[in-house]
Motif scaffolding. Sequence first.
Motif, PDB file in Angstrom:
ATOM      1  N   LEU A 211       0.790  -1.302  -0.054  1.00 56.51           N
ATOM      2  CA  LEU A 211       0.017   0.116  -0.043  1.00 56.51           C
ATOM      3  C   LEU A 211       0.879   1.203  -0.100  1.00 56.51           C
ATOM      4  CD1 LEU A 211      -1.761  -2.321   1.058  1.00 56.51           C
ATOM      5  CD2 LEU A 211      -3.002  -0.627   2.206  1.00 56.51           C
ATOM      6  N   THR A 212       1.121   1.765  -1.117  1.00 58.76           N
ATOM      7  CA  THR A 212       2.141   2.886  -1.238  1.00 58.76           C
ATOM      8  C   THR A 212       1.572   4.121  -0.810  1.00 58.76           C
ATOM      9  OG1 THR A 212       2.865   1.581  -3.190  1.00 58.76           O
ATOM     10  CG2 THR A 212       3.737   3.830  -2.922  1.00 58.76           C
ATOM     11  N   SER A 213       0.198   4.278  -1.304  1.00 64.49           N
ATOM     12  CA  SER A 213      -0.348   5.626  -0.807  1.00 64.49           C
ATOM     13  C   SER A 213      -1.825   5.540  -0.570  1.00 64.49           C
ATOM     14  CB  SER A 213      -0.237   6.643  -2.088  1.00 64.49           C
ATOM     15  OG  SER A 213      -0.932   7.870  -1.733  1.00 64.49           O
ATOM     16  N   GLY A 214      -2.459   6.244   0.567  1.00 67.69           N
ATOM     17  CA  GLY A 214      -3.735   6.068   0.578  1.00 67.69           C
ATOM     18  C   GLY A 214      -4.413   7.439  -0.302  1.00 67.69           C
ATOM     19  N   ALA A 215      -5.745   7.505  -0.249  1.00 68.59           N
ATOM     20  CA  ALA A 215      -6.450   8.459  -1.157  1.00 68.59           C
ATOM     21  C   ALA A 215      -5.827   9.799  -0.704  1.00 68.59           C
ATOM     22  CB  ALA A 215      -8.045   8.546  -0.830  1.00 68.59           C
ATOM     23  N   ILE A 216      -6.018  10.643  -1.689  1.00 70.24           N
ATOM     24  CA  ILE A 216      -5.513  12.033  -1.589  1.00 70.24           C
ATOM     25  C   ILE A 216      -6.374  12.872  -0.698  1.00 70.24           C
ATOM     26  CG2 ILE A 216      -5.213  14.470  -2.887  1.00 70.24           C
ATOM     27  CD1 ILE A 216      -4.937  12.690  -5.584  1.00 70.24           C
TER      28      ILE A 216
ATOM     29  N   VAL B 236      -2.073  -0.026   6.953  1.00 72.90           N
ATOM     30  CA  VAL B 236      -1.850   1.628   6.772  1.00 72.90           C
ATOM     31  C   VAL B 236      -0.765   1.740   5.498  1.00 72.90           C
ATOM     32  CG1 VAL B 236      -2.121   2.165   9.079  1.00 72.90           C
ATOM     33  CG2 VAL B 236       0.102   1.375   8.511  1.00 72.90           C
ATOM     34  N   VAL B 237      -0.510   2.970   4.994  1.00 75.16           N
ATOM     35  CA  VAL B 237       0.650   3.123   4.000  1.00 75.16           C
ATOM     36  C   VAL B 237       1.885   2.679   4.359  1.00 75.16           C
ATOM     37  CG1 VAL B 237       1.970   5.030   2.826  1.00 75.16           C
ATOM     38  CG2 VAL B 237      -0.794   4.978   3.183  1.00 75.16           C
ATOM     39  N   GLY B 238       2.417   1.866   3.598  1.00 75.68           N
ATOM     40  CA  GLY B 238       3.687   1.059   3.836  1.00 75.68           C
ATOM     41  C   GLY B 238       3.853  -0.293   4.189  1.00 75.68           C
ATOM     42  N   ASP B 239       2.480  -0.912   4.576  1.00 79.44           N
ATOM     43  CA  ASP B 239       1.913  -2.342   4.791  1.00 79.44           C
ATOM     44  C   ASP B 239       1.992  -2.953   3.439  1.00 79.44           C
ATOM     45  OD1 ASP B 239       2.140  -2.091   7.452  1.00 79.44           O
ATOM     46  OD2 ASP B 239      -0.333  -2.040   7.634  1.00 79.44           O
ATOM     47  N   ARG B 240       2.417  -4.335   3.619  1.00 83.85           N
ATOM     48  CA  ARG B 240       2.569  -5.143   2.550  1.00 83.85           C
ATOM     49  C   ARG B 240       1.687  -6.218   2.616  1.00 83.85           C
ATOM     50  NH1 ARG B 240       8.228  -6.410  -0.475  1.00 83.85           N
ATOM     51  NH2 ARG B 240       8.945  -4.175  -0.544  1.00 83.85           N
ATOM     52  N   VAL B 241       0.697  -6.527   1.513  1.00 84.07           N
ATOM     53  CA  VAL B 241      -0.049  -7.779   1.775  1.00 84.07           C
ATOM     54  C   VAL B 241       0.392  -8.634   1.061  1.00 84.07           C
ATOM     55  CG1 VAL B 241      -2.605  -8.414   0.882  1.00 84.07           C
ATOM     56  CG2 VAL B 241      -2.033  -6.232   1.814  1.00 84.07           C
TER      57      VAL B 241
ATOM     58  N   PHE C  21      -3.425 -15.358   3.013  1.00 85.94           N
ATOM     59  CA  PHE C  21      -2.826 -13.818   2.940  1.00 85.94           C
ATOM     60  C   PHE C  21      -1.684 -13.609   4.093  1.00 85.94           C
ATOM     61  CE2 PHE C  21      -6.971 -13.974   1.155  1.00 85.94           C
ATOM     62  CZ  PHE C  21      -6.751 -13.159   0.087  1.00 85.94           C
ATOM     63  N   TYR C  22      -0.852 -12.599   4.128  1.00 83.26           N
ATOM     64  CA  TYR C  22       0.077 -12.119   4.960  1.00 83.26           C
ATOM     65  C   TYR C  22      -0.043 -10.609   5.055  1.00 83.26           C
ATOM     66  CZ  TYR C  22       1.859 -16.812   3.904  1.00 83.26           C
ATOM     67  OH  TYR C  22       1.680 -18.247   3.685  1.00 83.26           O
ATOM     68  N   LYS C  23       0.464 -10.334   6.315  1.00 77.46           N
ATOM     69  CA  LYS C  23       0.615  -8.865   6.397  1.00 77.46           C
ATOM     70  C   LYS C  23       2.052  -8.702   6.976  1.00 77.46           C
ATOM     71  CE  LYS C  23      -0.941  -4.809   9.290  1.00 77.46           C
ATOM     72  NZ  LYS C  23      -1.824  -4.552  10.601  1.00 77.46           N
ATOM     73  N   ASN C  24       2.930  -7.956   6.097  1.00 77.79           N
ATOM     74  CA  ASN C  24       4.224  -7.734   6.237  1.00 77.79           C
ATOM     75  C   ASN C  24       4.986  -9.056   6.719  1.00 77.79           C
ATOM     76  OD1 ASN C  24       3.903  -4.959   6.015  1.00 77.79           O
ATOM     77  ND2 ASN C  24       3.246  -4.763   8.053  1.00 77.79           N
ATOM     78  N   GLY C  25       4.910 -10.011   5.800  1.00 79.66           N
ATOM     79  CA  GLY C  25       5.447 -11.299   5.949  1.00 79.66           C
ATOM     80  C   GLY C  25       4.965 -12.298   7.089  1.00 79.66           C
TER      81      GLY C  25
END
Length: 180
Positions: free
Chosen positions: A50-55, A112-117, A130-134
């Motif tokens: 998740l690189t960016s949320g909504a503007i 949140v922004v920066g998390d990896r699915v 599924f995984y969250k941050n590994g």
Amino acid sequence: MPDAWDKFGKTVEVSGEGMVLTKTSGGNYSRHAAAKELLSSGVHSWEVELTSGAIQNNNRDMFVGVAAPGCDVEKGDHHDKGKAWYLRTHDGNIYGGDIDCEDAAKKGKFFVVGDRVGLRLDCNDGSLRFYKNGEPFGEQFPPGTIPMPVVRAVELKCNGQKVTLFPQVELPQGDLAMGG
């Protein structure tokens, strides 16, 4: 070249050698995007950051998972049509097939922004983990749930939402019965 975002509509743009997907316009309606590689056998692991949320409000409500090839890129909610199997970042629940979870109390707090699915698809048995941050996360689609073939897919909802695809990562096998 590794798999990249290949199918997307007019309200979405792709950059970063096809790995970065951004919803640029079109209001708050889900729009489907898919990667090129058709997944039909073997085990595949990848991550979507998740690189960016909504503007406007940093909204991170999006779907990450797999879909049947050929879903309409100008539409969303393909999980309601039996054509996609997703983890929803807004509530941490899975959607698709016969599974439809209720919204959780902590809406918007799961990713949140920066998390990896992370996703681990076993095409041989039709399961998706599924995984969250590994680390293993939440409910899974058990064996026999996902019909093959499928493609990596996301649905972005709000302008400014951005995800980055990491198409080849190592994730632990884990136990499908295990929650996160």
